[in-house]
Write a protein that holds these residues in place. Structure first.
Motif, PDB file in Angstrom:
ATOM      1  N   PRO A 117       0.600  -1.160  -0.163  1.00  0.00           N
ATOM      2  CA  PRO A 117      -0.018  -0.035   0.037  1.00  0.00           C
ATOM      3  C   PRO A 117       0.955   1.164  -0.021  1.00  0.00           C
ATOM      4  CG  PRO A 117      -0.954  -1.701   1.607  1.00  0.00           C
ATOM      5  CD  PRO A 117       0.366  -2.170   0.949  1.00  0.00           C
ATOM      6  N   GLY A 118       0.314   2.060  -0.937  1.00  0.00           N
ATOM      7  CA  GLY A 118       1.296   3.420  -0.836  1.00  0.00           C
ATOM      8  C   GLY A 118       2.404   3.476  -1.898  1.00  0.00           C
ATOM      9  N   ASP A 119       2.794   2.181  -2.338  1.00  0.00           N
ATOM     10  CA  ASP A 119       3.996   2.194  -3.374  1.00  0.00           C
ATOM     11  C   ASP A 119       3.388   2.331  -4.745  1.00  0.00           C
ATOM     12  OD1 ASP A 119       5.831   1.073  -1.523  1.00  0.00           O
ATOM     13  OD2 ASP A 119       5.677  -1.110  -2.286  1.00  0.00           O
ATOM     14  N   GLY A 156      -4.745  -1.120   1.928  1.00  0.00           N
ATOM     15  CA  GLY A 156      -5.395  -2.422   2.169  1.00  0.00           C
ATOM     16  C   GLY A 156      -5.357  -3.360   0.814  1.00  0.00           C
ATOM     17  N   LYS A 157      -4.356  -2.788   0.099  1.00  0.00           N
ATOM     18  CA  LYS A 157      -4.318  -3.610  -1.099  1.00  0.00           C
ATOM     19  C   LYS A 157      -2.876  -4.122  -1.482  1.00  0.00           C
ATOM     20  CE  LYS A 157      -8.623  -2.648  -3.194  1.00  0.00           C
ATOM     21  NZ  LYS A 157      -9.424  -2.271  -4.667  1.00  0.00           N
ATOM     22  N   VAL A 158      -2.575  -4.945  -2.191  1.00  0.00           N
ATOM     23  CA  VAL A 158      -1.012  -5.237  -2.852  1.00  0.00           C
ATOM     24  C   VAL A 158      -1.092  -5.458  -4.127  1.00  0.00           C
ATOM     25  CG1 VAL A 158      -0.267  -6.068  -0.722  1.00  0.00           C
ATOM     26  CG2 VAL A 158      -1.343  -7.662  -2.216  1.00  0.00           C
ATOM     27  N   TRP A 159       0.168  -5.259  -4.810  1.00  0.00           N
ATOM     28  CA  TRP A 159       0.277  -5.618  -6.358  1.00  0.00           C
ATOM     29  C   TRP A 159       0.996  -6.872  -6.381  1.00  0.00           C
ATOM     30  CZ3 TRP A 159      -1.003  -2.834 -10.681  1.00  0.00           C
ATOM     31  CH2 TRP A 159      -0.464  -3.400 -11.911  1.00  0.00           C
ATOM     32  N   VAL A 160       0.547  -7.618  -7.210  1.00  0.00           N
ATOM     33  CA  VAL A 160       0.800  -9.093  -7.238  1.00  0.00           C
ATOM     34  C   VAL A 160       1.574  -9.432  -8.509  1.00  0.00           C
ATOM     35  CG1 VAL A 160      -0.137  -9.902  -5.104  1.00  0.00           C
ATOM     36  CG2 VAL A 160      -1.154 -10.317  -7.280  1.00  0.00           C
ATOM     37  N   MET A 161       2.356 -10.246  -8.929  1.00  0.00           N
ATOM     38  CA  MET A 161       2.867 -11.023 -10.306  1.00  0.00           C
ATOM     39  C   MET A 161       3.232 -12.353 -10.180  1.00  0.00           C
ATOM     40  SD  MET A 161       4.488  -7.439 -12.111  1.00  0.00           S
ATOM     41  CE  MET A 161       4.749  -8.375 -13.638  1.00  0.00           C
ATOM     42  N   GLY A 162       3.124 -13.090 -11.060  1.00  0.00           N
ATOM     43  CA  GLY A 162       3.570 -14.503 -11.249  1.00  0.00           C
ATOM     44  C   GLY A 162       5.091 -14.228 -11.510  1.00  0.00           C
ATOM     45  N   ASP A 163       6.051 -15.214 -11.103  1.00  0.00           N
ATOM     46  CA  ASP A 163       7.318 -15.022 -11.515  1.00  0.00           C
ATOM     47  C   ASP A 163       7.460 -15.426 -13.087  1.00  0.00           C
ATOM     48  OD1 ASP A 163       7.823 -14.712  -9.143  1.00  0.00           O
ATOM     49  OD2 ASP A 163       8.786 -16.259  -8.445  1.00  0.00           O
ATOM     50  N   ASN A 164       6.396 -16.209 -13.473  1.00  0.00           N
ATOM     51  CA  ASN A 164       6.584 -16.826 -14.954  1.00  0.00           C
ATOM     52  C   ASN A 164       6.070 -15.618 -15.949  1.00  0.00           C
ATOM     53  OD1 ASN A 164       6.558 -17.693 -17.571  1.00  0.00           O
ATOM     54  ND2 ASN A 164       5.422 -19.429 -16.870  1.00  0.00           N
ATOM     55  N   ARG A 165       7.108 -14.672 -16.310  1.00  0.00           N
ATOM     56  CA  ARG A 165       6.715 -13.542 -16.962  1.00  0.00           C
ATOM     57  C   ARG A 165       6.593 -13.778 -18.706  1.00  0.00           C
ATOM     58  NH1 ARG A 165       8.478  -9.604 -13.523  1.00  0.00           N
ATOM     59  NH2 ARG A 165       7.654 -10.620 -11.392  1.00  0.00           N
TER      60      ARG A 165
END
Length: 201
Positions: A117-119, A156-165
């Motif tokens: 949050p905030g990033d 209250g949230k997060v940014w997510v990504m898979g390692d397989n790009r």
């Protein structure tokens, strides 16, 4: 006035059965329920979005207590950047629901937390830019990552990504935006099988 007939005392066998049942529930089932609901449980990986870090069939230890500590307003180091998070995609997303045997449900996903949050998160020339600086990601595979303008992660949230790009290999915050922590089950940084050890970096 006719007196009520005397009640027969409970047989020793019935008493032992009652007592054994209570011991089984209170001594076995209740602790198991509390541990798996509020402590930790196991999660099995199904899919390729976290290759090469995780593979289909890997078994992770899902920690649930960090989520509850946060929900109860108690201190704790959750969420953390770099953690692997098990969560459900936002319900308003096209990717939130699946069907099995004619039943529609929201499956759990596992991805890596990149933004808190905030990033501010952006993607430029295939590189994740976090708070204006390129993010070092030794865990990420090479692949095609479309550019995205900077977005600030809401509270209250997060940014997510898979390692397989690799192209089309991972549906994550690039497709459905930040993930609400209320939809998260908790972090899963420990692989139990087949190669036991920490998988978050």
């Amino acid at each position: 006035m006719t007196p009520a007939p005397p009640t027969s005392p409970q047989s020793p066998t019935a008493h032992r059965t009652d007592s054994a049942w209570r011991r089984w529930v209170l001594g076995g089932l209740l602790p198991a329920y509390l541990i798996t609901t509020f402590g930790a449980t196991l999660a099995r990986v199904d899919g390729d979005s976290m290759n090469d870090t995780l593979r289909t069939g890997d078994v992770l230890v899902l920690l649930k207590y960090p989520r509850w500590l946060r929900a109860w307003g108690l201190p704790g180091a959750y969420p953390r950047r770099g953690d692997l998070l098990i969560f459900k995609a936002p319900p308003d997303s096209d990717y939130a629901f699946s069907s099995r045997l004619g039943l529609r449900y929201r499956p759990y996903n596992v991805k890596r937390i990149l933004g808190l949050p905030g990033d501010t998160v952006a993607i430029r020339d295939g590189q994740v830019i976090l708070n204006g600086r390129p993010l070092a990601e030794s865990y990420a595979s090479e692949g095609f990552v479309a550019d995205q303008p900077a977005q600030t992660v809401p509270p209250g949230k997060v940014w997510v990504m898979g390692d397989n790009r690799r192209l089309g290999a991972s549906l994550d915050s690039r497709a459905y935006g930040p993930v609400d922590l209320r939809d998260a089950a908790g972090p899963a940084d420990l692989r139990l099988w087949p190669r036991p050890g920490l998988v978050a970096r």
